[in-house]
Scaffold this motif. Structure first.
Motif, PDB file in Angstrom:
ATOM      1  N   ALA A   1       4.188   3.002  -9.679  1.00  0.00           N
ATOM      2  CA  ALA A   1       3.699   2.671  -8.337  1.00  0.00           C
ATOM      3  C   ALA A   1       2.205   2.981  -8.211  1.00  0.00           C
ATOM      4  N   ARG A   2       1.764   4.068  -8.805  1.00  0.00           N
ATOM      5  CA  ARG A   2       0.344   4.442  -8.736  1.00  0.00           C
ATOM      6  C   ARG A   2      -0.540   3.410  -9.433  1.00  0.00           C
ATOM      7  N   ARG A   3      -0.014   2.781 -10.469  1.00  0.00           N
ATOM      8  CA  ARG A   3      -0.785   1.768 -11.197  1.00  0.00           C
ATOM      9  C   ARG A   3      -0.785   0.427 -10.467  1.00  0.00           C
ATOM     10  N   GLU A   4       0.298   0.149  -9.754  1.00  0.00           N
ATOM     11  CA  GLU A   4       0.502  -1.195  -9.207  1.00  0.00           C
ATOM     12  C   GLU A   4       0.054  -1.369  -7.760  1.00  0.00           C
ATOM     13  N   LYS A   5       0.006  -0.282  -6.992  1.00  0.00           N
ATOM     14  CA  LYS A   5      -0.222  -0.419  -5.554  1.00  0.00           C
ATOM     15  C   LYS A   5      -1.470   0.342  -5.106  1.00  0.00           C
TER      16      LYS A   5
ATOM     17  N   GLY B   1       0.836  -1.197   0.000  1.00  0.00           N
ATOM     18  CA  GLY B   1       0.000   0.000   0.000  1.00  0.00           C
ATOM     19  C   GLY B   1       0.866   1.240   0.000  1.00  0.00           C
ATOM     20  N   ILE B   2       0.347   2.327  -0.628  1.00  0.00           N
ATOM     21  CA  ILE B   2       1.141   3.547  -0.767  1.00  0.00           C
ATOM     22  C   ILE B   2       0.304   4.782  -0.432  1.00  0.00           C
ATOM     23  N   SER B   3       0.988   5.917  -0.348  1.00  0.00           N
ATOM     24  CA  SER B   3       0.331   7.214  -0.168  1.00  0.00           C
ATOM     25  C   SER B   3      -0.356   7.642  -1.466  1.00  0.00           C
ATOM     26  N   GLY B   4      -1.500   8.284  -1.330  1.00  0.00           N
ATOM     27  CA  GLY B   4      -2.201   8.812  -2.490  1.00  0.00           C
ATOM     28  C   GLY B   4      -1.455   9.937  -3.182  1.00  0.00           C
ATOM     29  N   PHE B   5      -0.465  10.526  -2.505  1.00  0.00           N
ATOM     30  CA  PHE B   5       0.326  11.605  -3.099  1.00  0.00           C
ATOM     31  C   PHE B   5       1.498  11.081  -3.932  1.00  0.00           C
ATOM     32  N   THR B   6       1.682   9.768  -3.960  1.00  0.00           N
ATOM     33  CA  THR B   6       2.824   9.190  -4.661  1.00  0.00           C
ATOM     34  C   THR B   6       2.747   9.443  -6.161  1.00  0.00           C
ATOM     35  N   VAL B   7       3.828   9.992  -6.715  1.00  0.00           N
ATOM     36  CA  VAL B   7       3.939  10.130  -8.173  1.00  0.00           C
ATOM     37  C   VAL B   7       5.242   9.518  -8.700  1.00  0.00           C
ATOM     38  N   ARG B   8       6.121   9.108  -7.795  1.00  0.00           N
ATOM     39  CA  ARG B   8       7.418   8.546  -8.202  1.00  0.00           C
ATOM     40  C   ARG B   8       7.606   7.188  -7.547  1.00  0.00           C
TER      41      ARG B   8
END
Length: 274
Positions: A51-55, A40-47
């Motif tokens: 990662a945004r597509r996979e997690k 799981g990741i932060s919604g602010f993640t862009v790098r």
């Protein structure tokens, strides 16, 4: 058992299901080739973009979907700073192991890369990545030393109220070839300690370059230039107002040491050689 099999077996002793509450642990783990551990990741993640597509996105910066995080059955959650203390407390109460880093400097970012690598059993890869970052810092510092002049640089993290730059930003400005206008405030770890009562002190310090990164919203140079009295500032007179995208400078992770540093050095170089 060959070396690769032994390394794989050893890696199983380290966290296998990590929730990243901010962007920098995600960026580091992907850079180290350890992204399989992230659940799981932060919604602010862009790098990195993938990662945004996979997690799944399970947190913001000051809030998190605790129930969604617990469904992911993490064996470690990684966050940053006192601002995430409430999230950390909720997760700890629910039985999740949590690591909250609190670094605020360039050296702190380098140490963070090494510590995170050690946490997941990727010490050698983390050391190589940190050394790569150190070489890049040294190259930019050497290039900056060859410039004919150094500008005074004002960095603005927020506009209402006016908040000046944090320590790692001031240090990156220095490495890139400039001098931060508010070095005494850069040492303050909390944003509320870096609030200016008004813009008068910026006018007095007369920066040559103004950099803005308004933490998640677009920097508006025309609004800054229209502030009372700011028309006398050299940066405003010569149009030297620039946006630095927040994902490459306001995260205390690799992005700041590579892309953030490069962008600030480019701006300073153009000014110095003009």
């Amino acid at each position: 058992m060959d070396h690769a099999a032994a390394a794989a077996a050893l890696s199983d002793h380290f966290p296998q299901r990590i929730v990243c509450l901010t962007e920098e642990p995600t960026e580091v783990l992907y850079a180290l080739g350890e992204e399989r551990r992230i659940v799981g990741i932060s919604g602010f993640t862009v790098r990195p973009p993938r990662a945004r597509r996979e997690k799944p996105k399970v947190s913001a910066f000051t809030s998190a979907k605790i129930g969604e995080i617990l469904k992911l059955a993490p064996d470690l959650a990684i966050g940053f700073s006192d601002i995430q203390a409430d999230i950390a407390r909720e997760l700890v109460k629910a039985g999740v192991e949590v690591w909250i880093s609190n670094h605020r400097s360039v050296d702190g970012i380098l140490a963070y890369i090494r510590r995170l690598g050690a946490l997941v059993g990727a010490h050698e890869k983390a050391e190589a990545y940190a050394l790569r970052a150190e070489r890049h810092l040294a190259e930019i510092r050497a290039a900056a030393a060859r410039l004919p002049r150094r500008p005074q640089v004002y960095f603005e993290e927020w506009d209402e109220p006016i908040i000046t730059g944090i320590r790692w930003v001031a240090e990156i400005i220095g490495i890139a070839g400039g001098d931060d206008c508010f070095p005494e405030l850069a040492r303050e770890p909390l944003a509320k300690q870096r609030i200016l009562p008004n813009g008068d002190e910026v006018v007095r310090r007369a920066p040559d370059i103004i950099l803005g990164s308004w933490c998640g919203k677009r920097f508006r140079p025309e609004k800054v230039a229209a502030r009372p009295g700011w028309d006398t500032i050299p940066a405003v007179r010569h149009g030297d107002l620039h946006e630095i995208k927040s994902p490459i400078i306001l995260q205390p992770g690799p992005a700041a040491l590579f892309d953030g540093l490069d962008e600030i050095h480019r701006i300073i170089t153009e000014w110095a050689l003009r």
